[in-house]
Design a protein around this motif. Structure first.
Motif, mmCIF file in Angstrom:
data_model
loop_
_atom_site.group_PDB
_atom_site.id
_atom_site.type_symbol
_atom_site.label_atom_id
_atom_site.label_comp_id
_atom_site.label_asym_id
_atom_site.label_seq_id
_atom_site.Cartn_x
_atom_site.Cartn_y
_atom_site.Cartn_z
ATOM 1 N N SER A 22 21.616 -30.977 -22.075
ATOM 2 C CA SER A 22 22.777 -30.947 -23.014
ATOM 3 C C SER A 22 22.900 -29.635 -23.778
ATOM 4 O O SER A 22 23.797 -29.340 -24.509
ATOM 5 N N GLN A 387 19.792 -39.119 -24.364
ATOM 6 C CA GLN A 387 21.293 -39.399 -24.505
ATOM 7 C C GLN A 387 21.808 -39.540 -25.832
ATOM 8 O O GLN A 387 22.788 -39.076 -26.453
ATOM 9 N N ALA A 390 20.889 -36.202 -27.803
ATOM 10 C CA ALA A 390 21.947 -35.149 -27.578
ATOM 11 C C ALA A 390 23.167 -35.556 -28.223
ATOM 12 O O ALA A 390 23.932 -34.698 -28.676
ATOM 13 N N ALA A 391 23.995 -36.787 -28.198
ATOM 14 C CA ALA A 391 25.068 -37.227 -28.856
ATOM 15 C C ALA A 391 24.816 -36.992 -30.476
ATOM 16 O O ALA A 391 25.880 -36.361 -31.007
ATOM 17 N N ALA A 394 25.485 -33.199 -30.886
ATOM 18 C CA ALA A 394 26.937 -32.963 -31.004
ATOM 19 C C ALA A 394 27.583 -33.272 -32.065
ATOM 20 O O ALA A 394 28.400 -32.314 -32.504
#
Length: 398
Positions: A22, A387, A390-391, A394
């Motif tokens: 990512s 995941q 990473a979210a 972000a």
């Protein structure tokens, strides 16, 4: 550093890979001198990566409260965390696979080390920095305190993934030292129990000659489930894949029965026992009927008092109560049950009490049998936590 991953087993390395993909700068801290030691140990006799079967059947082998292979609507699809995903990931590392007759999936070369070398090289190429002999030793205010070869380091990354393992095989690094630190921060941790373990048995002296021998060609019946895998008679008791497959049921109190001749009807087995000459000793009569000294020894060990009538003897051999003295401890267990509870986690494996901190692998409250299920669960939870982390990064940048 954007992300700190603590623990370099399969779950931690998978989380690091997802985070690096990512665009995050990732450091992996590993307490031991080398990464993935339990992974390498488990792969010594052949690395069983996963199981080739429909996802619904596959996911049915998982228990516990923590989400590992569950697929929250709108978040992940089963193909992203199930057996197909694991096989695609391994092939992406250049590892050729084959599927055995039972559906178990292995590397063609069988060993874990080539896969791990390729994986570590790919992670290094993605910028992931691996720091060995870096041991998490608790919190320092809002920082993460680690013991390193150069002294104490206090890190304050934007996001953290914990992949510290459970409590089994502590000599390989999973010692559950982290439990009190997380509990102090409001994280609920269910007590650890052995999983995929053998069972202690106080053998008679006559069984010593069979220590180390594999029990083959039998069926184990526990709680309505049947296993046909092999297991081994050891000085400590019974161990091996055929026992591990149904160990959770036995640990939780279900009685176990062994069919010593699952491919022979009771009537035929009675005829075999009846044909044995009366002058033979009991042991030799049993060997004649069962065709195997070890199975005969188990019938002598667990079947007393033995009935004289061939029909009743055959019935005993077809449903022999497995007598044991309880499960072996965490130090000899392949894995552990218990850990961070589902109530303490969001669907993306973030700790509710510690925003920005995610957890994966055996430190979560789930369990699965060996045979590809356990390793797939670790990889899947690592991917899910990666995941989620990473979210989180972000969202923080917005």
């Amino acid at each position: 550093m954007h992300a700190l991953v603590i623990g370099a087993g399969p779950a931690g390395l998978m989380a690091a890979e997802v985070l690096a993909g990512s665009g995050a700068r990732v450091v992996v801290a590993e307490a031991m001198p080398t990464p993935a030691r339990k992974f390498l140990m488990a792969g010594k006799s052949g690395l069983n990566l996963t199981r080739a079967e429909p996802f619904a059947d596959f996911a049915a082998h998982y228990g516990g409260s923590a989400p590992v292979l569950r697929t929250p609507p709108g978040y992940l699809q089963s193909k992203e965390i199930g057996p197909e995903a694991v096989m695609a990931w391994a092939r992406g590392l250049g590892v050729e696979l084959f599927t055995g007759s039972t559906g178990r999936v292995f590397p063609v070369g069988m060993k874990a080390s080539p896969l791990l070398r390729a994986w570590l090289a790919r992670l290094a190429g993605a910028g992931v920095e691996l720091r060995t002999r870096w041991r998490w030793s608790g919190f320092d205010g809002d920082g993460w305190r680690l013991q390193t070869p150069g002294g104490i380091a206090v890190l304050r990354p934007q996001v953290v993934v914990l992949a510290l393992g459970g409590a089994s095989w502590p000599r390989l690094g999973s010692d559950a030292a982290w439990v009190p630190w997380l509990r102090e921060r409001g994280v609920e941790v269910a007590p650890f129990r052995p999983a995929n373990m053998g069972f202690r048995t106080a053998w008679s002296a006559q069984m010593a000659r069979h220590f180390g021998q594999a029990v083959k060609g039998v069926a184990l019946h526990v709680g309505g489930q049947v296993g046909r895998g092999e297991w081994v008679v050891t000085r400590h008791g019974i161990e091996g894949g055929g026992v591990y497959e149904l160990a959770a049921l036995m640990r939780d109190g279900a009685e176990a029965f062994v069919d010593l001749a699952p491919d022979v009807a009771a009537e035929e087995l009675a005829r075999r026992f009846g044909r044995a000459p009366a002058k033979l000793s009991v042991g030799n009569r049993l060997r004649r009927g069962l065709g195997d000294p070890l199975r005969a020894a188990l019938l002598l060990e667990w079947g007393q008092p033995l009935p004289a009538e061939p029909e009743r003897l055959a019935a005993r051999a077809k449903a022999l109560r497995l007598r044991h003295d309880g499960p072996m401890g965490l130090e000899r267990a392949i894995s552990s049950a218990g850990g961070i509870t589902g109530a303490s986690l969001t669907e993306r494996l973030e700790l509710r009490a510690l925003p920005g901190v995610f957890a994966a692998g055996e430190m979560l409250d789930w369990e699965a049998p060996t045979g590809g299920y356990l390793l797939t669960g670790c990889l899947a939870s690592g991917r899910l936590a990666g995941q989620g982390a990473a979210a989180y990064l972000a969202e923080a940048r917005r």
